[in-house]
Design an enzyme around this catalytic site. Structure first.
Site, PDB file in Angstrom:
ATOM      1  CG  HIS A 116      87.004  46.572   8.004  1.00  0.00           C
ATOM      2  ND1 HIS A 116      88.084  46.961   7.491  1.00  0.00           N
ATOM      3  CD2 HIS A 116      85.963  47.351   7.434  1.00  0.00           C
ATOM      4  CE1 HIS A 116      87.840  48.107   7.006  1.00  0.00           C
ATOM      5  NE2 HIS A 116      86.614  48.395   7.081  1.00  0.00           N
TER       6      HIS A 116
ATOM      7  NE  ARG B 279      90.066  52.188   6.694  1.00  0.00           N
ATOM      8  CZ  ARG B 279      88.835  52.022   6.503  1.00  0.00           C
ATOM      9  NH1 ARG B 279      88.104  51.579   7.492  1.00  0.00           N
ATOM     10  NH2 ARG B 279      88.483  52.175   5.248  1.00  0.00           N
TER      11      ARG B 279
HETATM   12  P1  NDP Z   1      84.581  62.187   6.595  1.00  0.00           P
HETATM   13  O1  NDP Z   1      85.682  62.504   6.012  1.00  0.00           O
HETATM   14  O2  NDP Z   1      83.278  62.450   6.536  1.00  0.00           O
HETATM   15  O3  NDP Z   1      84.787  62.561   8.393  1.00  0.00           O
HETATM   16  C1  NDP Z   1      85.893  62.517   8.842  1.00  0.00           C
HETATM   17  C2  NDP Z   1      85.757  63.461  10.310  1.00  0.00           C
HETATM   18  O4  NDP Z   1      87.117  63.034  11.070  1.00  0.00           O
HETATM   19  C3  NDP Z   1      85.499  64.787   9.964  1.00  0.00           C
HETATM   20  O5  NDP Z   1      84.526  65.378  10.972  1.00  0.00           O
HETATM   21  C4  NDP Z   1      86.857  65.392  10.180  1.00  0.00           C
HETATM   22  O6  NDP Z   1      87.119  66.715  10.708  1.00  0.00           O
HETATM   23  C5  NDP Z   1      87.540  64.423  11.133  1.00  0.00           C
HETATM   24  N1  NDP Z   1      88.820  64.342  11.113  1.00  0.00           N
HETATM   25  C6  NDP Z   1      89.805  64.214  10.292  1.00  0.00           C
HETATM   26  N2  NDP Z   1      91.074  64.286  10.744  1.00  0.00           N
HETATM   27  C7  NDP Z   1      91.189  64.921  11.993  1.00  0.00           C
HETATM   28  C8  NDP Z   1      91.993  65.469  12.548  1.00  0.00           C
HETATM   29  N3  NDP Z   1      93.729  65.523  12.461  1.00  0.00           N
HETATM   30  N4  NDP Z   1      91.472  65.682  13.989  1.00  0.00           N
HETATM   31  C9  NDP Z   1      90.425  65.881  14.308  1.00  0.00           C
HETATM   32  N5  NDP Z   1      89.261  65.362  13.579  1.00  0.00           N
HETATM   33  C10 NDP Z   1      89.684  65.000  12.369  1.00  0.00           C
HETATM   34  O7  NDP Z   1      84.748  60.638   7.131  1.00  0.00           O
HETATM   35  P2  NDP Z   1      83.504  59.498   7.012  1.00  0.00           P
HETATM   36  O8  NDP Z   1      82.554  59.959   8.063  1.00  0.00           O
HETATM   37  O9  NDP Z   1      82.722  58.987   6.007  1.00  0.00           O
HETATM   38  O10 NDP Z   1      84.289  57.962   7.443  1.00  0.00           O
HETATM   39  C11 NDP Z   1      85.080  58.303   8.586  1.00  0.00           C
HETATM   40  C12 NDP Z   1      85.925  56.835   8.433  1.00  0.00           C
HETATM   41  O11 NDP Z   1      85.099  55.677   8.985  1.00  0.00           O
HETATM   42  C13 NDP Z   1      86.480  56.413   7.058  1.00  0.00           C
HETATM   43  O12 NDP Z   1      87.680  57.177   6.852  1.00  0.00           O
HETATM   44  C14 NDP Z   1      86.842  55.137   7.311  1.00  0.00           C
HETATM   45  O13 NDP Z   1      88.366  55.106   8.017  1.00  0.00           O
HETATM   46  C15 NDP Z   1      85.914  54.559   8.413  1.00  0.00           C
HETATM   47  N6  NDP Z   1      84.818  53.455   7.905  1.00  0.00           N
HETATM   48  C16 NDP Z   1      84.945  52.248   8.377  1.00  0.00           C
HETATM   49  C17 NDP Z   1      83.845  51.508   8.023  1.00  0.00           C
HETATM   50  C18 NDP Z   1      83.919  50.213   8.670  1.00  0.00           C
HETATM   51  O14 NDP Z   1      82.943  49.074   8.195  1.00  0.00           O
HETATM   52  N7  NDP Z   1      84.682  49.954   9.639  1.00  0.00           N
HETATM   53  C19 NDP Z   1      82.949  51.751   6.803  1.00  0.00           C
HETATM   54  C20 NDP Z   1      83.063  53.208   6.500  1.00  0.00           C
HETATM   55  C21 NDP Z   1      83.970  53.775   6.907  1.00  0.00           C
HETATM   56  P3  NDP Z   1      86.587  67.895   9.460  1.00  0.00           P
HETATM   57  O15 NDP Z   1      85.011  67.747   9.621  1.00  0.00           O
HETATM   58  O16 NDP Z   1      86.910  69.162  10.459  1.00  0.00           O
HETATM   59  O17 NDP Z   1      87.048  67.631   8.124  1.00  0.00           O
END
Ligand code: NDP
Length: 311
Positions: free
Chosen positions: A274, A226
């Protein structure tokens, strides 16, 4: 009859109506799927950002809101939403992201831009040998559904991959780190840095001048996560100073990215509109139907969002 409200733009309805009807039918779910209902009659809401639906208070019978997107930052803070919220985790979304990330990593790893810029008859001028993947450390911020799939694909190509997440992970072939010290270490080796974190208060402005300075000189940043996770002006300064070689950006603080935004014309920035990975209607409809089926059977829904955590 199960009443399912499709609360998204008209364009999305065109894309999703037939796949959703097919997915409900495949599970023998007697669903009345519509774009309008009296709120108190709705059992489930299929939701996508930019929906005019912002007040969930009158949806008193609604058992869950099923988000069509992986990211939930547009809805998770809505105080009228008291119903459970599920996000999208879908095979098509994951595979699309793996392909996009791998393609952009390989572009920078193989210096493809260098060869495109040297189609001028000068053999020796064009000649350069890229390192092997095993000599190119890559760091993935976020090891969730998408980050871990991309990290594993890159490790499969031979890149030494370090991943960083909130909770400590144990993924074969990936050096998994967590916490502030883990972020310092993850950034310090990253010749190519990829952001696949959700947008939350903790991840907003994460990559600022101080963090960018922790990367090895000449690093590449790839952001399909994002936009607000990177401080725009700090990124441009790092590109201009040579601290960064390139930034490939799929997401922005303002979308669509305004035509006059400096990213469009910066020689070291690639702007993608995007498109890194789009939710695929057919596979996403199956995920929605599975969750409706679970809800009707009294089973826990899949991919529920932790509202306190914000993702
Ligand atoms: P998930 O919720 O499965 O994974 C998020 C990851 O980020 C987890 O490993 C989580 O840690 C980690 N995380 C969250 N907050 C923190 C923090 N403060 N510090 C360290 N690590 C953190 O999400 P997805 O993988 O499904 O998706 C990720 C993002 O990708 C979405 O939220 C979206 O913004 C983006 N996206 C973009 C797209 C595009 O076309 N550009 C399409 C789809 C998604 P933990 O495992 O410990 O919870």
């Amino acid at each position: 009859m199960i009443n399912v409200l499709f609360a998204a733009t008209a364009e999305r309805w065109t894309d999703y109506e037939a796949p959703l009807r097919a997915a409900f039918a495949a599970r023998d779910l007697a669903v009345d799927l519509r774009t309008e209902f009296a709120p108190e009659e709705v059992d489930y809401i299929v939701y996508a950002p930019n929906s005019p639906l912002q007040d969930f208070t009158p949806y008193t019978r609604c058992k869950a809101v099923l988000n069509l997107w992986a990211g939930v930052e547009a809805i998770v803070g809505n105080e009228t939403l008291t119903q459970p919220l599920a996000r999208m985790v879908d095979h098509g979304l994951s595979r699309g992201m793996v392909e996009w990330v791998t393609g952009h990593v390989l572009r920078h790893h193989l210096h493809i831009d260098h060869f495109l810029a040297h189609q001028d008859g000068d053999w020796d001028g064009a000649r350069m040998i890229p390192p092997l993947a095993e000599e190119r450390p890559v760091t993935m911020l976020g090891l969730g559904e998408l980050g871990s799939a991309c990290a594993q694909a890159l490790a499969g190509l031979g890149f030494p991959v370090t991943g960083w997440s909130r909770s400590q992970k144990d993924i074969p072939g990936i050096t998994c780190l967590s916490g502030d010290a883990g972020l310092d270490e993850a950034l310090s080796t990253a010749q190519i840095l990829i952001l696949l974190l959700p947008l939350t208060p903790e991840t907003t402005d994460l990559l600022d001048a101080r963090r960018l300075a922790q990367l090895p000189r000449g690093a590449v940043v790839i952001n399909p996560g994002r936009g607000p996770m990177i401080v725009d002006q700090d990124l441009v300064a790092a590109l201009d100073s040579g601290q960064l070689r390139h930034a490939t950006l799929d997401v922005f603080r303002t979308e669509p990215l305004p035509a006059e935004h400096p990213f469009w014309s910066h020689p070291k920035v690639t702007v993608c509109p995007h498109i890194a990975s789009e939710t695929r209607p057919r596979t996403a409809a199956e995920v929605v139907a599975e969750n409706v089926s679970r809800g009707e059977a009294g089973e826990p829904l899949k991919f529920l969002v932790d509202r306190a955590r914000g993702y």
